[in-house]
Motif scaffolding. Sequence first.
Motif, short mmCIF file in Angstrom:
data_model
loop_
_atom_site.label_atom_id
_atom_site.label_comp_id
_atom_site.label_asym_id
_atom_site.label_seq_id
_atom_site.Cartn_x
_atom_site.Cartn_y
_atom_site.Cartn_z
N GLN A 169 10.83 42.10 10.62
CA GLN A 169 10.41 41.92 9.22
C GLN A 169 11.00 43.00 8.32
O GLN A 169 11.45 42.72 7.20
CB GLN A 169 8.88 41.91 9.13
CG GLN A 169 8.25 40.64 9.68
CD GLN A 169 6.72 40.67 9.62
OE1 GLN A 169 6.11 41.74 9.52
NE2 GLN A 169 6.11 39.50 9.68
N GLY A 170 11.01 44.24 8.82
CA GLY A 170 11.57 45.34 8.03
C GLY A 170 13.06 45.16 7.77
O GLY A 170 13.55 45.42 6.66
N ILE A 171 13.78 44.68 8.79
CA ILE A 171 15.22 44.43 8.63
C ILE A 171 15.45 43.31 7.62
O ILE A 171 16.35 43.38 6.78
CB ILE A 171 15.84 44.07 10.01
CG1 ILE A 171 15.78 45.28 10.94
CG2 ILE A 171 17.28 43.58 9.86
CD1 ILE A 171 15.93 44.93 12.41
N ASN A 172 14.60 42.28 7.67
CA ASN A 172 14.70 41.19 6.70
C ASN A 172 14.38 41.69 5.28
O ASN A 172 15.05 41.29 4.31
CB ASN A 172 13.77 40.06 7.09
CG ASN A 172 13.67 38.97 6.04
OD1 ASN A 172 12.63 38.80 5.40
ND2 ASN A 172 14.76 38.24 5.84
N ASP A 173 13.39 42.56 5.17
CA ASP A 173 13.03 43.10 3.84
C ASP A 173 14.19 43.87 3.21
O ASP A 173 14.27 44.01 1.99
CB ASP A 173 11.79 44.02 3.95
CG ASP A 173 10.51 43.24 4.22
OD1 ASP A 173 10.51 42.00 4.02
OD2 ASP A 173 9.52 43.86 4.66
N GLU A 174 15.10 44.37 4.06
CA GLU A 174 16.30 45.06 3.56
C GLU A 174 17.40 44.08 3.14
O GLU A 174 18.45 44.49 2.67
CB GLU A 174 16.83 46.02 4.63
CG GLU A 174 15.90 47.19 4.90
CD GLU A 174 16.33 48.00 6.13
OE1 GLU A 174 17.39 47.69 6.72
OE2 GLU A 174 15.59 48.93 6.50
N GLY A 175 17.15 42.77 3.37
CA GLY A 175 18.08 41.76 2.87
C GLY A 175 18.85 40.98 3.92
O GLY A 175 19.65 40.11 3.60
N LYS A 176 18.60 41.27 5.21
CA LYS A 176 19.35 40.59 6.28
C LYS A 176 18.80 39.18 6.50
O LYS A 176 17.59 38.97 6.54
CB LYS A 176 19.27 41.39 7.57
CG LYS A 176 20.17 40.92 8.69
CD LYS A 176 21.64 41.13 8.39
CE LYS A 176 22.04 42.59 8.45
NZ LYS A 176 23.45 42.81 8.07
N THR A 177 19.70 38.22 6.66
CA THR A 177 19.33 36.83 6.98
C THR A 177 19.05 36.74 8.47
O THR A 177 19.87 37.14 9.29
CB THR A 177 20.49 35.88 6.61
OG1 THR A 177 20.90 36.14 5.27
CG2 THR A 177 20.07 34.43 6.76
N ILE A 178 17.87 36.20 8.83
CA ILE A 178 17.47 36.17 10.24
C ILE A 178 16.87 34.80 10.60
O ILE A 178 16.03 34.27 9.88
CB ILE A 178 16.42 37.26 10.57
CG1 ILE A 178 16.92 38.65 10.11
CG2 ILE A 178 16.09 37.28 12.06
CD1 ILE A 178 15.90 39.77 10.29
N LEU A 179 17.33 34.25 11.72
CA LEU A 179 16.75 33.03 12.30
C LEU A 179 16.10 33.40 13.63
O LEU A 179 16.74 34.04 14.46
CB LEU A 179 17.81 31.96 12.56
CG LEU A 179 18.09 30.98 11.42
CD1 LEU A 179 18.74 31.69 10.25
CD2 LEU A 179 18.97 29.85 11.91
N VAL A 180 14.86 32.98 13.79
CA VAL A 180 14.11 33.28 15.01
C VAL A 180 13.73 31.97 15.69
O VAL A 180 13.02 31.16 15.09
CB VAL A 180 12.82 34.08 14.69
CG1 VAL A 180 12.02 34.34 15.97
CG2 VAL A 180 13.14 35.40 14.00
N VAL A 181 14.22 31.74 16.89
CA VAL A 181 13.77 30.60 17.69
C VAL A 181 12.57 31.06 18.50
O VAL A 181 12.63 32.07 19.21
CB VAL A 181 14.89 30.09 18.62
CG1 VAL A 181 14.34 29.05 19.60
CG2 VAL A 181 16.02 29.48 17.80
N THR A 182 11.46 30.34 18.39
CA THR A 182 10.24 30.73 19.10
C THR A 182 9.40 29.50 19.40
O THR A 182 9.49 28.49 18.71
CB THR A 182 9.42 31.75 18.29
OG1 THR A 182 8.27 32.15 19.07
CG2 THR A 182 8.95 31.19 16.96
N HIS A 183 8.58 29.60 20.44
CA HIS A 183 7.59 28.53 20.69
C HIS A 183 6.18 29.07 20.42
O HIS A 183 5.20 28.37 20.64
CB HIS A 183 7.70 28.03 22.13
CG HIS A 183 7.37 29.06 23.17
ND1 HIS A 183 8.28 29.96 23.63
CD2 HIS A 183 6.21 29.34 23.81
CE1 HIS A 183 7.71 30.76 24.51
NE2 HIS A 183 6.45 30.42 24.64
#
Length: 233
Positions: free
Chosen positions: A185-199
């Motif tokens: 979440q912190g990395i995303n808050d810095e502006g990085k686009t992130i996709l998380v595959v999860t069940h």
Amino acid sequence: MIEITNLHKSYKTGANSLHVLKGINFSVKEGELVSIMGSSGSGKSTLLNILGMLDEADEGSYMLDNVPIKNLNEKIAAKYRNKFLGFIFQSFNLIGYKTALDNVAMPLYYQGMKRNERIDRSMAYLEKVGLADWATHLPNQLSGGQKQRVAIARALASDPKVLLADEPTGALDTKTSYEVMDLIQGINDEGKTILVVTHEDDIAHMTKRIVNLKDGLIIDDSKVNQVKAIQHV
């Protein structure tokens, strides 16, 4: 950042053909944090493999940062993966005989970066994930959570456009999972686009948008009120 249109993918199984993706339309804007959910056989792994340039669709288009991803030979695919993507895996995929620092530095070696620069940058990213003091440790001297932090530092070191995280908390206990998601979440808050595959539903709600796959189709794509992982750590 990602634009997928009418994506189809089938696999030959003996004399039969298994239609895994059946016309996926999907886009991700720069800076989004999106989770992809679906039961086994839903097509999420196939979709992730196509996004990661590890497989190619039979039909449809995939644009990544305005670059068409199509008909790539392995050399070009490897170059694009190194340039555009960072990968985080459930099983960490660290090299057992290399230190945490050397594991983080690996993608930079393939980019042709000079050794001193590689070491400096890798230390900076280990510091970012809270593991500077563990730089000289081998993976078997690290906990599961620490291994995943090294893997995240490695994924970030080459400054990719997009992070693809495949079940990043799948091998971790709940507390450690939330610590890893707090970092993501912190990395995303810095502006990085992130996709998380999860069940895992609780992990998905720590992203900002949930895409649900079923039988090769997107059945739901909704923004959600993000749960901050730090509340659970």
